[in-house]
Design an enzyme around this catalytic site. Structure first.
Site, PDB file in Angstrom:
ATOM      1  N   CYS A  43       9.604   1.912  15.072  1.00  0.00           N
ATOM      2  CA  CYS A  43       9.848   0.651  15.771  1.00  0.00           C
ATOM      3  C   CYS A  43       8.628   0.275  16.600  1.00  0.00           C
ATOM      4  CB  CYS A  43      11.078   0.813  16.658  1.00  0.00           C
ATOM      5  SG  CYS A  43      11.380  -0.669  17.645  1.00  0.00           S
ATOM      6  N   GLN A  74      -8.499  11.206   7.847  1.00  0.00           N
ATOM      7  CA  GLN A  74      -8.348   9.820   8.297  1.00  0.00           C
ATOM      8  C   GLN A  74      -7.419   9.083   7.342  1.00  0.00           C
ATOM      9  OE1 GLN A  74     -12.596   8.266   9.435  1.00  0.00           O
ATOM     10  NE2 GLN A  74     -12.816   9.990   8.062  1.00  0.00           N
ATOM     11  N   ASN A  75      -7.030   9.746   6.260  1.00  0.00           N
ATOM     12  CA  ASN A  75      -6.215   9.077   5.241  1.00  0.00           C
ATOM     13  C   ASN A  75      -4.752   9.010   5.660  1.00  0.00           C
ATOM     14  OD1 ASN A  75      -8.569   8.989   3.873  1.00  0.00           O
ATOM     15  ND2 ASN A  75      -8.073  10.592   2.405  1.00  0.00           N
ATOM     16  N   GLU A  87     -22.111   8.792  -1.907  1.00  0.00           N
ATOM     17  CA  GLU A  87     -23.460   8.274  -1.609  1.00  0.00           C
ATOM     18  C   GLU A  87     -23.875   8.750  -0.223  1.00  0.00           C
ATOM     19  OE1 GLU A  87     -22.606   4.096  -1.826  1.00  0.00           O
ATOM     20  OE2 GLU A  87     -21.557   4.127   0.096  1.00  0.00           O
ATOM     21  N   ARG A 133       0.838  -1.216   0.000  1.00  0.00           N
ATOM     22  CA  ARG A 133       0.000   0.000   0.000  1.00  0.00           C
ATOM     23  C   ARG A 133       0.873   1.265   0.000  1.00  0.00           C
ATOM     24  NH1 ARG A 133      -3.920  -0.016   4.657  1.00  0.00           N
ATOM     25  NH2 ARG A 133      -4.391   2.002   3.792  1.00  0.00           N
ATOM     26  N   HIS A 155      -5.086   9.143  11.629  1.00  0.00           N
ATOM     27  CA  HIS A 155      -4.753   7.714  11.568  1.00  0.00           C
ATOM     28  C   HIS A 155      -3.299   7.467  11.159  1.00  0.00           C
ATOM     29  CE1 HIS A 155      -9.303   6.564  11.122  1.00  0.00           C
ATOM     30  NE2 HIS A 155      -8.983   7.001  12.313  1.00  0.00           N
TER      31      HIS A 155
HETATM   32  P1  OAD Z   1     -14.688   4.249   3.821  1.00  0.00           P
HETATM   33  O1  OAD Z   1     -14.226   3.313   2.771  1.00  0.00           O
HETATM   34  O2  OAD Z   1     -15.370   3.694   5.012  1.00  0.00           O
HETATM   35  O3  OAD Z   1     -15.665   5.333   3.181  1.00  0.00           O
HETATM   36  C1  OAD Z   1     -15.325   6.012   1.995  1.00  0.00           C
HETATM   37  C2  OAD Z   1     -16.536   6.829   1.555  1.00  0.00           C
HETATM   38  O4  OAD Z   1     -16.147   7.566   0.420  1.00  0.00           O
HETATM   39  C3  OAD Z   1     -17.746   5.968   1.166  1.00  0.00           C
HETATM   40  O5  OAD Z   1     -18.925   6.490   1.782  1.00  0.00           O
HETATM   41  C4  OAD Z   1     -17.816   6.139  -0.368  1.00  0.00           C
HETATM   42  O6  OAD Z   1     -19.143   6.170  -0.844  1.00  0.00           O
HETATM   43  C5  OAD Z   1     -17.171   7.506  -0.550  1.00  0.00           C
HETATM   44  N1  OAD Z   1     -16.531   7.723  -1.859  1.00  0.00           N
HETATM   45  C6  OAD Z   1     -15.988   6.798  -2.696  1.00  0.00           C
HETATM   46  N2  OAD Z   1     -15.474   7.406  -3.778  1.00  0.00           N
HETATM   47  C7  OAD Z   1     -15.695   8.737  -3.626  1.00  0.00           C
HETATM   48  C8  OAD Z   1     -15.404   9.905  -4.403  1.00  0.00           C
HETATM   49  N3  OAD Z   1     -14.754   9.822  -5.570  1.00  0.00           N
HETATM   50  N4  OAD Z   1     -15.801  11.100  -3.939  1.00  0.00           N
HETATM   51  C9  OAD Z   1     -16.458  11.204  -2.751  1.00  0.00           C
HETATM   52  N5  OAD Z   1     -16.765  10.148  -1.991  1.00  0.00           N
HETATM   53  C10 OAD Z   1     -16.380   8.943  -2.402  1.00  0.00           C
HETATM   54  O7  OAD Z   1     -13.403   5.124   4.239  1.00  0.00           O
HETATM   55  P2  OAD Z   1     -13.215   6.043   5.533  1.00  0.00           P
HETATM   56  O8  OAD Z   1     -14.481   6.658   5.955  1.00  0.00           O
HETATM   57  O9  OAD Z   1     -12.054   6.917   5.251  1.00  0.00           O
HETATM   58  O10 OAD Z   1      -8.932   3.299   9.343  1.00  0.00           O
HETATM   59  O11 OAD Z   1     -12.780   4.955   6.595  1.00  0.00           O
HETATM   60  C11 OAD Z   1     -12.417   5.367   7.867  1.00  0.00           C
HETATM   61  C12 OAD Z   1     -11.324   4.477   8.403  1.00  0.00           C
HETATM   62  O12 OAD Z   1     -11.712   3.091   8.316  1.00  0.00           O
HETATM   63  C13 OAD Z   1     -10.025   4.506   7.617  1.00  0.00           C
HETATM   64  O13 OAD Z   1      -9.202   5.600   7.979  1.00  0.00           O
HETATM   65  C14 OAD Z   1      -9.383   3.210   7.977  1.00  0.00           C
HETATM   66  C15 OAD Z   1     -10.582   2.297   7.856  1.00  0.00           C
HETATM   67  O14 OAD Z   1     -10.545   1.131   8.581  1.00  0.00           O
HETATM   68  C16 OAD Z   1      -7.819   2.679   9.719  1.00  0.00           C
HETATM   69  O15 OAD Z   1      -7.137   2.020   8.960  1.00  0.00           O
HETATM   70  C17 OAD Z   1      -7.482   2.898  11.163  1.00  0.00           C
END
Ligand code: OAD
Length: 245
Positions: A128, A102-103, A216, A71, A120
């Site tokens: 380490c 969160q990215n 969405e 990744r 995150h």
């Molecule tokens: P998710 O995958 O849960 O949500 C991503 C959101 O972005 C979804 O609602 C999609 O519909 C939307 N989406 C997809 N493509 C898009 C676009 N082009 N424009 C706008 N929206 C779009 O990801 P996060 O909410 O970031 O944590 O997830 C939160 C955390 O869960 C992450 O940081 C990660 C994961 O487990 C850890 O790894 C600790």
């Protein structure tokens, strides 16, 4: 073309303190996979408990290291998209702007955003697992997990895993910003992971106008003042153009 209500345009023109919370959706148009999209999300293919917990790393460090190494490579070779750049432009036009993300891909930094809180962590950094020392350089010999030059502990990505706490200073600053801003954007996030998801609710409780930009509807949608559903790489540049020309 998105139609933005005049109320929102006027509010943003005058706003002095704005917060944007971003999630994986913002980087989707850069070719990075989200987590929870039904077909393409990482968690549709992998189980977080196998790859993103301290227990998973203790059980099979090589598997976890290799997954993050892959990744990291993908993140390093990707580029910010129009959504990332629109947020840079927003920051230029608003006196106090906080970008909470969160990215872990670092793309907001590459785009040029300045005031970023990475809740995150950042996949490009390695530290380490024992003594916490950051590694600038490491050697992956014969497929083994590299070790710390100082204490010989196993190296790990500097990301927050499930069951781990978020970096305290970043979280406190994020809560403070959310609770004092005039406008709070929730962009490209499913709003399912705490504590990040609670920031929009905290902002709303403290009187901020909440705006969602997401592909969405999400559980947050019924609680926001304005919702725009579509790609953040299209909607955000349109919004920035509509407000600041
Ligand atoms: P998710 O995958 O849960 O949500 C991503 C959101 O972005 C979804 O609602 C999609 O519909 C939307 N989406 C997809 N493509 C898009 C676009 N082009 N424009 C706008 N929206 C779009 O990801 P996060 O909410 O970031 O944590 O997830 C939160 C955390 O869960 C992450 O940081 C990660 C994961 O487990 C850890 O790894 C600790």
């Amino acid at each position: 073309m998105t139609n933005f209500p005049p109320d929102l345009i006027q509010l943003l023109t005058k706003a002095t303190h704005v917060v944007a919370l971003t999630g994986a959706g913002v980087s989707q148009e850069s070719g990075l996979r989200t987590f929870r999209d039904a077909q393409s999300g990482l968690w549709a293919q992998y189980r977080p408990e196998d790859l993103a917990t301290p227990r998973a790393f203790a059980r099979d460090p090589k598997l976890v290291w290799n997954w993050y190494a892959h990744r990291r490579k993908v993140a390093k070779s990707s580029h910010p998209n129009a959504g990332h750049y629109a947020l840079v432009e927003m920051e230029r036009n608003i006196p106090e702007f906080t970008l909470i993300t969160q990215n872990v891909d670092g793309l907001h930094h590459v785009a040029g955003s300045k005031h970023i809180l990475e809740l995150h962590g950042n996949i490009l950094n390695v530290r380490c697992s024992q003594c916490g020392t950051f590694a600038d350089d490491w050697h992956e010999e014969a497929g083994n997990v590299p070790r710390c030059a100082k204490c010989n502990g196993l190296l790990r990505p500097d990301v927050v895993w499930f069951e781990e706490s978020l970096p305290r200073e970043q979280l406190e600053a994020a809560v403070q910003a959310a609770c004092t801003c005039q406008v709070f954007f929730s962009i490209g996030t499913s709003g399912l992971v705490q504590p990040a998801a609670s920031l929009a609710h905290a902002a709303r409780t403290e009187g901020a106008v909440v705006v969602e930009v997401n592909a969405e509807p999400t559980p947050l949608t019924p609680r926001v003042d304005f919702a725009f559903h579509g790609k953040s790489g299209e909607i955000l540049p349109e919004l920035v153009k509509a407000v600041w020309g």
